[in-house]
Scaffold this active site. Structure first.
Site: not given
Ligand code: BG6
Length: 493
Positions: A20, A23, A52, A187, A246, A337, A374, A380, A400
């Site tokens: 529910s 995510l 729940r 992914g 990430h 960064k 993204q 490029y 490119d």
């Molecule tokens: C999540 C973070 O892991 O990744 C978020 O908790 C962030 O704060 C998100 O916004 C970014 O993911 P994406 O796929 O939108 O670049």
């Protein structure tokens, strides 16, 4: 068909815990539908949501479908079929009864088929219920005749110690090879492309070392602030939210040696070696920032978020420099960064090559290979070209490969779609292994503790800025040379 030994006889039940929650509706269900639509789920599949709250099945299906886009009548029909495969069970995370009900619902589906009974448990859950839920599932809802896969989402702890505790609690009930730790960046199409670019192109492979590469930058920028998620975010900060997972994952793929095969253990062995060759960060290696409100007053500052304590020093921006102490990378700065409330939405990897030795042409600058993760996926290569016409100066231009042009008819799958497919196939190469997590936390834990203990003050930056004012000089101080007068527009000829 994916993931099952005998597609005619085996069944697969995907159980979405936290069904529910945001995510699940935003990512898990749309990804499952994407796979279903394209024929990538096993034939005898059923998806059971668990959470729940008590929700009527019709309402639950309505909520699932409200987050799924369909483009035509055929897709609408497929969505109806998909929804029929989605059911819902409510129950607690810390008591056996709910999980027993869940088990009974799974058995009800499975009894129709004679083959193996596979189960995928997707934990879209807050960390507070992580451990009791994984234990309850193992004891009450584990398939005795088929594979069991437990998919877990970050946060995997807050530092080395809490991550180890969590790992031990999971390991008490689940085998490491049953656990799939998701880092959704693994992914993403362009992150998956990194290994191919490196290991399937002779010229890139040959130049991929400290003799040819001057520095590497991996950047994540988001134009939005914490937007009411401040309470949660303040506990973690940008280093834990983005950099430790990430961006570090991307770094390991850029830096790793070629694995012996594409087998998950071979790939992850190489990634762990990179992490183990990085020394723990210190405060001198980082630049921290926190956003303030925008000048026009339209966008609030981080401290204006109702969930954030007024004296919070949690960074919403961080830049850090890493050195990998091995033969390939000795002395090459890897600059990571990341920040929220910045000027744009962008994730990219920027490999800057060395200066041309003994250069004879005016105008020559460093080559760069940019992998735009993204938005607007692209690769490029910035290269020095003769300025067209009567001049013989060099001018920076680019080769490119913009996906919008080259692959205009391909829909890039969502990261979750690609990772859930891997789970169904039992391919763990794009998931985080326990020792990988340990090695990652070792790099960050002393720094995080120091920042928190000493309340290290971040540099303020305005909502919508490129970052703190000292960012450019900080990055240049670590070796990056900005190309003069050059800009690149994705996919523009
Ligand atoms: C999540 C973070 O892991 O990744 C978020 O908790 C962030 O704060 C998100 O916004 C970014 O993911 P994406 O796929 O939108 O670049």
């Amino acid at each position: 068909m994916v993931g099952v030994a005998d597609p005619n006889k085996d069944s697969t039940v995907v159980i979405v815990l936290g069904a529910s929650g945001d995510l699940a509706f935003k990512k898990t269900y749309p990804a499952l539908f994407g796979l279903f639509k394209n024929g990538f789920v096993p034939p005898h599949v059923q998806i059971i949501g668990y959470a729940r709250s008590h929700i009527e099945l019709d309402d639950f299906r309505k909520r699932v479908s409200s987050r799924i886009k369909t483009n035509n009548d055929e897709e609408k029909k497929l969505l109806d079929e998909f929804l029929k495969k989605c059911t819902y069970v409510s129950g607690q995370y810390d008591k056996p009864e709910g999980f027993q009900k869940l088990n009974a619902a799974a058995e009800e589906v499975e009894k129709k088929y004679q083959g193996q009974k596979h189960r995928v448990f997707y934990m879209a859950l807050p960390p507070s219920v992580f451990i009791p839920a994984s234990e309850g599932l193992r004891q009450n809802a584990y398939s005795k005749n088929g594979s069991n896969r437990l998919v877990v989402e970050k946060p995997f702890g807050k530092d080395l110690e809490s991550s180890k505790e969590l790992a031990a609690a999971l390991a008490a009930h689940w085998q490491e090879d049953e656990i799939y730790r998701i880092d959704h960046y693994l992914g993403k199409e362009m992150v998956k492309n990194l290994m191919i670019l490196r290991f399937a192109n002779v010229f890139l492979g040959a130049a991929w070392d400290r003799f040819h590469i001057h520095n590497v930058q991996i950047t994540f920028k988001e134009p939005i602030g914490t937007e009411g998620r401040g309470g949660y975010f303040d506990e973690f900060g940008i280093i834990r939210d983005i950099m430790q997972n990430h961006l570090l994952q991307i770094l390991t793929i850029v830096a790793m040696e070629k694995p012996v095969t594409l087998d998950a253990e071979d790939v992850r062995n190489e990634k762990v070696k990179v992490l183990r060759a990085i020394a723990p960060l210190t405060v001198d290696d980082v630049l921290l920032g926190q956003y303030t409100g925008s000048k026009d007053g339209k966008e609030p500052g981080y401290l204006d978020d109702p969930g954030v304590p007024k004296d919070s020093v949690t960074p919403t921006f961080a830049a850090a420099v890493f050195y990998i102490n091995n033969e390939r990378w000795d002395g090459v700065p890897f600059i990571l960064k990341c920040g929220k409330a910045l000027n744009e939405h962008k994730t990219e990897v920027r490999i800057q090559f060395q200066d041309v030795a003994g250069n004879i042409y005016p105008g020559v600058e460093r080559n760069e290979l940019v992998i735009r993760v993204q938005p607007k996926e692209a690769v490029y290569l910035k290269l020095n070209n003769k300025q067209p016409g009567l001049s013989s100066n060099a001018v920076m231009s680019e080769l490119d490969l913009s996906y919008s042009k080259r692959y205009s008819d391909v829909k890039i799958p969502d990261a979750y779609e690609s990772l859930i497919l891997d789970v169904l196939k039992g391919d763990k190469a794009n998931f985080v292994r326990d020792d990988e997590l340990d090695a990652a936390w070792k790099i960050f834990t002393p720094l995080l503790h120091k920042i928190e203990r000493e309340k290290v003050k971040p540099e303020p930056y305005e909502f919508g800025a490129r970052g703190p004012a000292s960012l450019n000089s900080w990055v240049e101080g670590h070796g990056y040379a900005r190309t003069k007068g050059y800009s690149w527009t994705p996919g523009k000829l």
